[in-house]
Write a protein that holds these residues in place. Structure first.
Motif, PDB file in Angstrom:
ATOM      1  N   GLY A  58       0.851  -1.194   0.000  1.00 39.11           N
ATOM      2  CA  GLY A  58       0.000   0.000   0.000  1.00 39.11           C
ATOM      3  C   GLY A  58       0.885   1.241   0.000  1.00 39.11           C
ATOM      4  N   ARG A  59       2.002   1.144  -0.720  1.00 42.27           N
ATOM      5  CA  ARG A  59       2.990   2.239  -0.708  1.00 42.27           C
ATOM      6  C   ARG A  59       2.665   3.257  -1.791  1.00 42.27           C
ATOM      7  N   PRO A  60       2.748   4.568  -1.466  1.00 42.04           N
ATOM      8  CA  PRO A  60       2.519   5.582  -2.501  1.00 42.04           C
ATOM      9  C   PRO A  60       3.517   5.403  -3.642  1.00 42.04           C
ATOM     10  N   ASP A  62       4.998   7.375  -5.515  1.00 43.03           N
ATOM     11  CA  ASP A  62       6.111   8.313  -5.687  1.00 43.03           C
ATOM     12  C   ASP A  62       7.170   8.159  -4.592  1.00 43.03           C
ATOM     13  N   ASN A  63       7.162   7.019  -3.904  1.00 44.37           N
ATOM     14  CA  ASN A  63       8.184   6.753  -2.890  1.00 44.37           C
ATOM     15  C   ASN A  63       9.104   5.642  -3.424  1.00 44.37           C
ATOM     16  N   PRO A  64      10.312   5.980  -3.836  1.00 43.37           N
ATOM     17  CA  PRO A  64      11.156   5.001  -4.547  1.00 43.37           C
ATOM     18  C   PRO A  64      11.674   3.878  -3.649  1.00 43.37           C
ATOM     19  N   LEU A  65      12.119   2.798  -4.294  1.00 45.33           N
ATOM     20  CA  LEU A  65      12.609   1.617  -3.567  1.00 45.33           C
ATOM     21  C   LEU A  65      14.137   1.555  -3.605  1.00 45.33           C
ATOM     22  N   ASP A 117      15.563  10.359 -11.885  1.00 48.16           N
ATOM     23  CA  ASP A 117      16.607   9.803 -12.763  1.00 48.16           C
ATOM     24  C   ASP A 117      17.738   9.170 -11.953  1.00 48.16           C
ATOM     25  N   THR A 118      17.429   8.854 -10.679  1.00 49.29           N
ATOM     26  CA  THR A 118      18.429   8.225  -9.807  1.00 49.29           C
ATOM     27  C   THR A 118      17.902   6.894  -9.277  1.00 49.29           C
ATOM     28  N   VAL A 119      18.823   6.080  -8.768  1.00 45.96           N
ATOM     29  CA  VAL A 119      18.435   4.821  -8.128  1.00 45.96           C
ATOM     30  C   VAL A 119      19.228   4.689  -6.825  1.00 45.96           C
ATOM     31  N   ALA A 120      18.569   4.190  -5.786  1.00 45.98           N
ATOM     32  CA  ALA A 120      19.205   4.023  -4.472  1.00 45.98           C
ATOM     33  C   ALA A 120      19.691   2.580  -4.346  1.00 45.98           C
ATOM     34  N   ILE A 121      20.979   2.403  -4.029  1.00 42.89           N
ATOM     35  CA  ILE A 121      21.589   1.064  -4.046  1.00 42.89           C
ATOM     36  C   ILE A 121      22.272   0.750  -2.722  1.00 42.89           C
ATOM     37  N   ALA A 142      13.845  -3.936  -2.494  1.00 43.02           N
ATOM     38  CA  ALA A 142      13.199  -4.318  -1.234  1.00 43.02           C
ATOM     39  C   ALA A 142      12.984  -3.122  -0.319  1.00 43.02           C
ATOM     40  N   PRO A 143      11.733  -2.675  -0.223  1.00 43.35           N
ATOM     41  CA  PRO A 143      11.402  -1.738   0.859  1.00 43.35           C
ATOM     42  C   PRO A 143      11.168  -2.558   2.122  1.00 43.35           C
ATOM     43  N   SER A 144      10.951  -1.900   3.242  1.00 43.74           N
ATOM     44  CA  SER A 144      10.652  -2.639   4.466  1.00 43.74           C
ATOM     45  C   SER A 144       9.357  -3.444   4.286  1.00 43.74           C
ATOM     46  N   LEU A 195      20.300  11.876   3.449  1.00 43.64           N
ATOM     47  CA  LEU A 195      18.861  12.056   3.237  1.00 43.64           C
ATOM     48  C   LEU A 195      18.067  11.381   4.348  1.00 43.64           C
ATOM     49  N   ARG A 196      18.583  10.248   4.824  1.00 39.97           N
ATOM     50  CA  ARG A 196      17.931   9.543   5.936  1.00 39.97           C
ATOM     51  C   ARG A 196      19.040   9.046   6.862  1.00 39.97           C
ATOM     52  N   PRO A 197      19.033   9.480   8.150  1.00 41.50           N
ATOM     53  CA  PRO A 197      20.092   9.015   9.054  1.00 41.50           C
ATOM     54  C   PRO A 197      19.860   7.565   9.470  1.00 41.50           C
ATOM     55  N   GLU A 229      14.002  16.296  -1.695  1.00 39.63           N
ATOM     56  CA  GLU A 229      15.243  15.643  -2.115  1.00 39.63           C
ATOM     57  C   GLU A 229      15.089  14.141  -2.133  1.00 39.63           C
ATOM     58  N   SER A 230      14.290  13.617  -1.220  1.00 42.60           N
ATOM     59  CA  SER A 230      14.097  12.175  -1.144  1.00 42.60           C
ATOM     60  C   SER A 230      12.623  11.945  -0.850  1.00 42.60           C
ATOM     61  N   PRO A 231      11.894  11.399  -1.806  1.00 41.27           N
ATOM     62  CA  PRO A 231      10.437  11.366  -1.702  1.00 41.27           C
ATOM     63  C   PRO A 231       9.915  10.743  -0.415  1.00 41.27           C
ATOM     64  N   GLY A 232      10.658   9.777   0.130  1.00 40.42           N
ATOM     65  CA  GLY A 232      10.193   9.120   1.347  1.00 40.42           C
ATOM     66  C   GLY A 232      10.042  10.058   2.516  1.00 40.42           C
ATOM     67  N   MET A 233      10.682  11.225   2.417  1.00 36.60           N
ATOM     68  CA  MET A 233      10.660  12.132   3.556  1.00 36.60           C
ATOM     69  C   MET A 233       9.289  12.758   3.782  1.00 36.60           C
TER      70      MET A 233
HETATM   71  P1  AMP Z   1      12.224   2.091   2.531  1.00 36.49           P
HETATM   72  O1  AMP Z   1      12.184   1.261   1.330  1.00 36.49           O
HETATM   73  O2  AMP Z   1      10.914   2.191   3.238  1.00 36.49           O
HETATM   74  O3  AMP Z   1      13.400   1.781   3.421  1.00 36.49           O
HETATM   75  O4  AMP Z   1      12.508   3.558   1.978  1.00 36.49           O
HETATM   76  C1  AMP Z   1      13.521   3.769   1.031  1.00 36.49           C
HETATM   77  C2  AMP Z   1      13.861   5.214   1.060  1.00 36.49           C
HETATM   78  O5  AMP Z   1      15.053   5.422   0.290  1.00 36.49           O
HETATM   79  C3  AMP Z   1      12.840   6.090   0.389  1.00 36.49           C
HETATM   80  O6  AMP Z   1      11.806   6.427   1.237  1.00 36.49           O
HETATM   81  C4  AMP Z   1      13.663   7.298   0.010  1.00 36.49           C
HETATM   82  O7  AMP Z   1      13.748   8.177   1.106  1.00 36.49           O
HETATM   83  C5  AMP Z   1      15.034   6.702  -0.250  1.00 36.49           C
HETATM   84  N1  AMP Z   1      15.277   6.615  -1.686  1.00 36.49           N
HETATM   85  C6  AMP Z   1      15.088   5.563  -2.484  1.00 36.49           C
HETATM   86  N2  AMP Z   1      15.418   5.856  -3.753  1.00 36.49           N
HETATM   87  C7  AMP Z   1      15.819   7.125  -3.772  1.00 36.49           C
HETATM   88  C8  AMP Z   1      16.272   8.031  -4.788  1.00 36.49           C
HETATM   89  N3  AMP Z   1      16.395   7.643  -6.051  1.00 36.49           N
HETATM   90  N4  AMP Z   1      16.569   9.293  -4.425  1.00 36.49           N
HETATM   91  C9  AMP Z   1      16.471   9.674  -3.150  1.00 36.49           C
HETATM   92  N5  AMP Z   1      16.052   8.886  -2.141  1.00 36.49           N
HETATM   93  C10 AMP Z   1      15.717   7.635  -2.443  1.00 36.49           C
END
Ligand code: AMP
Ligand code: MG
Length: 341
Positions: A58-60, A62-65, A117-121, A142-144, A195-197, A229-233
């Protein structure tokens, strides 16, 4: 009789990891342990599987993985123009609880990066997670593994409570050692922006000679007009059903404040050392920041089971690992903080 739709909890034996890898390769979504929290895992190169992750959580949209990898060649396939500073940082902290945001390649479905245009790794350090990525041969998004908005799961049973019947298996790797999500960083020129401590702290990164800055969203509620800067915020997050009220004070002032505001069904969440003097219903969440990180989500889930209506939380210290705990509590509280000087 077991309901066939029930989710199975399996050990992390080699045989079960093979079963899990086969499911991943078929485009299924499963839960896996990591050192931070449990993840809801799927093939990062399969857009259908990714869409199912969002649906199950049920994740929005616009919140990237975050995409989990087991070696640097996977990172190279997923990214372009990786700056040198990223390799330097990865060398210090991978495998481990640090996520690095990089320019993405065409291999990354837009569903993963929520149109950015970015990916979190991240390269996790949990054995079972690494083996699962290696066995399946694909990067794993994998999100939580919780319902969106609720506290992240740190045991297989937490995942089961949230997602039973929606995924075929949960690999049970025991309690997560860290208990909070990874530190997320990006780069601006030669500067590391947090972006996230998380458990990898500002001080840890500075210790290797990097220049480090916290993104403004770490402390502040989102400003709807400003670019994020980071949609999850931007979401209220990590939150139990109870209303969380964060009280920033010493234990004497905390006790006075709570005693004069307390109603039936309320609880306190305090430090281990506060427990002797507290007469109101309470749980504790550890003695130092490391323990607080490990226990916070577990205790928020316990408070749900106790049907807490409100939870007064003793504010953690805001430095080092404490900053990560504080950041999660700020969001759980929807930024409601009572400061008593
Ligand atoms: P979660 O999967 O719930 O641990 O959340 C992953 C978090 O990583 C997201 O809520 C964003 O804050 C951050 N994140 C993932 N991909 C990106 C990205 N491309 N740019 C910035 N932050 C990102
Ligand atoms: Mg999450």
């Amino acid at each position: 009789m077991l309901n066939p739709k029930d989710t199975k909890i399996l050990s992390t034996s080699d045989e079960n990891i093979l079963i899990a890898a086969n499911l991943i390769n078929k485009g299924e979504v499963i839960a896996m342990p990591t050192e931070t929290v449990y993840g809801l895992a799927a093939d990062a190169t399969n857009p259908d599987a990714i869409r199912r992750i969002f649906k199950i959580k049920g994740r929005p949209q616009d919140n990237p993985l975050i995409v989990h990898i087991s070696d640097f060649s996977m990172m190279e396939r997923l990214t372009v123009n990786v700056p040198q500073i990223a390799y330097k940082l990865a060398e210090k902290f991978w495998p481990g609880p640090l996520t690095i945001v990089l320019p993405k390649s065409n291999l990354v479905p837009h569903e993963i990066s929520a149109g950015l245009d970015t990916v979190a790794i991240r390269m996790p350090s949990h054995d079972a997670a690494l083996k699962l990525i290696e066995e399946s041969g694909v990067p794993i998004a994998a999100p939580s593994a919780n319902k969106s908005g609720s506290p992240s799961p740190t045991t297989a049973n937490h995942v089961f409570d949230d997602l039973n019947g929606q995924i075929p298996i949960i690999l049970d790797g025991g309690s997560c050692k860290i208990g909070l999500e990874s530190t997320v960083v990006k780069f601006e020129n030669e500067e590391v922006i947090i972006l996230r401590p998380g458990i990898v702290t500002v001080e840890d990164i500075k210790g290797y000679g990097f220049t480090v800055r916290l993104a403004s969203g770490v402390f502040e509620p989102p400003d709807n007009d400003a670019p994020i800067e980071s949609p999850g915020m931007k979401y209220k997050h990590y939150s139990p059903k109870a209303r969380v009220i964060l009280v920033d004070s010493d234990i004497d002032e905390f006790t006075k404040y709570v005693e004069s505001n307390f109603s039936d069904g309320d609880f306190c969440l305090i430090f281990d050392s506060d427990s002797d003097t507290m007469r109101l219903p309470h749980l504790t969440y550890g003695g130092d920041s490391r323990e607080q990180a490990e226990q916070l989500f577990k205790k928020l889930r316990e408070l749900d089971k106790l049907n807490a209506s409100r939870v007064f939380v003793r504010c953690p210290n805001k430095h080092g690992i404490g900053l990560a705990v504080y950041n999660r509590l700020l969001r759980a509280a929807g930024f409601e903080v009572v400061v008593i000087e």
